[in-house]
Enzyme design. Sequence first.
Site, PDB file in Angstrom:
ATOM      1  CE  LYS A 195     -23.472 -10.407 -15.237  1.00 26.90           C
ATOM      2  NZ  LYS A 195     -23.339 -11.703 -15.941  1.00 26.90           N
ATOM      3  CD  GLU A 270     -38.101 -13.495 -10.344  1.00 29.24           C
ATOM      4  OE1 GLU A 270     -37.975 -14.361  -9.451  1.00 29.24           O
ATOM      5  OE2 GLU A 270     -37.946 -13.698 -11.547  1.00 29.24           O
ATOM      6  CB  CYS A 304     -37.457 -18.175  -9.669  1.00 26.74           C
ATOM      7  SG  CYS A 304     -38.408 -17.414 -10.961  1.00 26.74           S
ATOM      8  CD  GLU A 401     -34.234 -21.134  -5.862  1.00 29.25           C
ATOM      9  OE1 GLU A 401     -33.268 -20.385  -5.705  1.00 29.25           O
ATOM     10  OE2 GLU A 401     -35.254 -20.805  -6.496  1.00 29.25           O
TER      11      GLU A 401
HETATM   12  P1  NAP Z   1     -26.584 -15.855  -9.647  1.00 26.56           P
HETATM   13  O1  NAP Z   1     -25.155 -15.884  -9.240  1.00 26.56           O
HETATM   14  O2  NAP Z   1     -27.549 -15.174  -8.770  1.00 26.56           O
HETATM   15  O3  NAP Z   1     -26.623 -15.234 -11.130  1.00 26.56           O
HETATM   16  C1  NAP Z   1     -27.609 -14.393 -11.659  1.00 26.56           C
HETATM   17  C2  NAP Z   1     -26.954 -13.214 -12.356  1.00 26.56           C
HETATM   18  O4  NAP Z   1     -26.272 -12.409 -11.392  1.00 26.56           O
HETATM   19  C3  NAP Z   1     -25.889 -13.600 -13.368  1.00 26.56           C
HETATM   20  O5  NAP Z   1     -25.913 -12.693 -14.440  1.00 26.56           O
HETATM   21  C4  NAP Z   1     -24.617 -13.467 -12.543  1.00 26.56           C
HETATM   22  O6  NAP Z   1     -23.451 -13.332 -13.291  1.00 26.56           O
HETATM   23  C5  NAP Z   1     -24.922 -12.230 -11.766  1.00 26.56           C
HETATM   24  N1  NAP Z   1     -24.070 -12.063 -10.582  1.00 26.56           N
HETATM   25  C6  NAP Z   1     -23.408 -13.016  -9.861  1.00 26.56           C
HETATM   26  N2  NAP Z   1     -22.738 -12.449  -8.839  1.00 26.56           N
HETATM   27  C7  NAP Z   1     -22.949 -11.115  -8.907  1.00 26.56           C
HETATM   28  C8  NAP Z   1     -22.521 -10.003  -8.134  1.00 26.56           C
HETATM   29  N3  NAP Z   1     -21.717 -10.152  -7.071  1.00 26.56           N
HETATM   30  N4  NAP Z   1     -22.947  -8.772  -8.487  1.00 26.56           N
HETATM   31  C9  NAP Z   1     -23.765  -8.596  -9.535  1.00 26.56           C
HETATM   32  N5  NAP Z   1     -24.194  -9.613 -10.312  1.00 26.56           N
HETATM   33  C10 NAP Z   1     -23.814 -10.861 -10.006  1.00 26.56           C
HETATM   34  O7  NAP Z   1     -27.090 -17.307  -9.891  1.00 26.56           O
HETATM   35  P2  NAP Z   1     -26.244 -18.588 -10.353  1.00 26.56           P
HETATM   36  O8  NAP Z   1     -24.892 -18.603  -9.698  1.00 26.56           O
HETATM   37  O9  NAP Z   1     -26.263 -18.646 -11.815  1.00 26.56           O
HETATM   38  O10 NAP Z   1     -27.154 -19.736  -9.761  1.00 26.56           O
HETATM   39  C11 NAP Z   1     -27.085 -20.010  -8.369  1.00 26.56           C
HETATM   40  C12 NAP Z   1     -28.455 -20.228  -7.779  1.00 26.56           C
HETATM   41  O11 NAP Z   1     -29.257 -19.078  -7.987  1.00 26.56           O
HETATM   42  C13 NAP Z   1     -29.273 -21.337  -8.406  1.00 26.56           C
HETATM   43  O12 NAP Z   1     -28.951 -22.580  -7.886  1.00 26.56           O
HETATM   44  C14 NAP Z   1     -30.667 -20.931  -8.051  1.00 26.56           C
HETATM   45  O13 NAP Z   1     -30.966 -21.343  -6.747  1.00 26.56           O
HETATM   46  C15 NAP Z   1     -30.617 -19.427  -8.102  1.00 26.56           C
HETATM   47  N6  NAP Z   1     -31.139 -18.872  -9.368  1.00 26.56           N
HETATM   48  C16 NAP Z   1     -32.361 -18.287  -9.344  1.00 26.56           C
HETATM   49  C17 NAP Z   1     -32.905 -17.790 -10.505  1.00 26.56           C
HETATM   50  C18 NAP Z   1     -34.234 -17.142 -10.524  1.00 26.56           C
HETATM   51  O14 NAP Z   1     -34.872 -17.118 -11.568  1.00 26.56           O
HETATM   52  N7  NAP Z   1     -34.702 -16.563  -9.440  1.00 26.56           N
HETATM   53  C19 NAP Z   1     -32.215 -17.893 -11.709  1.00 26.56           C
HETATM   54  C20 NAP Z   1     -30.941 -18.484 -11.707  1.00 26.56           C
HETATM   55  C21 NAP Z   1     -30.427 -18.971 -10.522  1.00 26.56           C
HETATM   56  P3  NAP Z   1     -22.678 -14.699 -13.701  1.00 26.56           P
HETATM   57  O15 NAP Z   1     -23.432 -15.180 -14.839  1.00 26.56           O
HETATM   58  O16 NAP Z   1     -21.309 -14.327 -14.042  1.00 26.56           O
HETATM   59  O17 NAP Z   1     -22.733 -15.603 -12.537  1.00 26.56           O
END
Ligand code: NAP
Length: 500
Positions: A195, A270, A304, A401
Amino acid sequence: MNVHIHAAPKLVGPAAAFVAAPKKLLIGGQWVPALSGKTTEVIDPSSARVVAHVAEADKADVDAAVKAARAAFEGPWSRMLPAERAKLMWKLADAIDAITDELATLNSLENGKPINDSRKGEVPFTAETFRYFAGWATKINGEQIPISAPGDWHCYTRREPVGVAAQIIPWNFPLSMLAWKIAPALAAGCTVVLKPAEQTPLGALRIGELFAEVGFPDGVVNVITGFGETAGAALSAHPDVDKIAFTGSTDVGKLIARAATGNLKKVSLELGGKSPTIVLPDADLDVAIAGAASAIFFNMGQCCTAGSRLFVHKKVYDRVVEGVAAGAAAMRIGAGLNPETEVGPLISREQFDKVTGFIEDGRRDGAEIVTGGESFGEDGFFVTPTVIAKTRPDMSVIREEIFGPVVCAIPFDTDDLDAIARDANDTAFGLAASLWTRDLGLAHKLAAKVKAGTIWINTHNFNDCALPFGGFKQSGWGRELGAQALDLYTQVKTVAIRLP
Ligand code: NAP
Ligand code: MG
């Protein structure tokens, strides 16, 4: 002052044709619409305009994809020889290389990152990751183990694929995250339901087409576009998924770990970071200044491993902070598709609001904005590269972060490595750190004291397929890349034979 070059060139060629074509889900080798018929928008973050619609999968589509992955795992994929798996993975890598420009364009369109970073960095790294893990497909061995029980025995282990792997990836490196997840899984003999993030489905869908083109059996790789709260949650809780691999926020990582307990599927995570960049007084300052700037501003700080806390020895603090700030102010800001661009937009309105909110918090808490801190949110989600000083350890800009082009500079006035490490380790995260010094003895000693999964010395954000990558503390579970990644997708079976 930053030069602004917002305008993006018009999309032409294969990428334009792909964007214009209808988008479906890849399930069992077929392209199918979501069972609900629903679609969701893909937005160009440099203009805030809708550029495409993709299918919005939910639980029913996830069930179908898991079923297809299970059938492929029990069927053709398990009968394929390791060398055949390796050949297919090499073919896929070649197919990715063959459409580098198209993939780079899709990537920079939906993510906003500079096209040169996509074309020269992320797309080749994606192909290379498949090649690296193709090499492992034929080298996943068990062991023969001597035992101490009386009698004649032949005991050995087999390393078998875990089974159906669900993989949920973020939007910051849509292509290389896909490869980091799918490549080791395929090498190990698993099948996959991927996904992509809701913001960046296009590249994953285009690579999805390549799997069929190069001859992967149907259902080995399935691609499900949709939202995390629905499709992602259904994957994490699914009783017939054997393993879930996730990259993203620490909060969602915790949700996934909880959802996985139903069938105790294997979990690797991760997650976030608040990585320190530590400049010691003997560092080559030109190198350290350029390195510290790139540590935070590369990919608009949406890494990250972003070096978001810049610790600098008092002796060189002014020069380093002035240098990083001058570099920040000189960067050209614009649409990722414009080849002149050095800083693109943030990924989304949500991230724009989050990052600008943190900058405002910093201002309100009394920190000094040395440079940047401006934003342009109407026509794209732009934030200028920002350097913050005069922070306190309890401020949100230091603790959280930010995931944007925002670095906090923090002076230190000691040569005691334990004291330096204590400040660097004062975070819930532990993903990475960089140390800048010419004294390698000191560098090795400090590397041992900093609690992070990767320590870089005189470099930052450096990855290689052969180097394990992952987090200490709340930055995650498990290691991706390198030989360690295979542990995520294999399980050990012991066979003990009493010889007659
Ligand atoms: P996120 O919500 O953690 O999204 C990452 C992935 O997880 C996306 O594919 C997301 O789908 C999915 N996801 C979201 N909620 C889920 C759930 N309840 N169960 C299973 N999968 C789920 O991150 P974001 O909202 O895009 O970004 C928020 C923050 O996350 C950023 O500000 C940053 O701090 C952090 N982040 C970290 C990394 C990293 O490389 N470690 C990368 C991106 C973001 P959707 O696309 O539909 O949300
Ligand atoms: Mg989200």
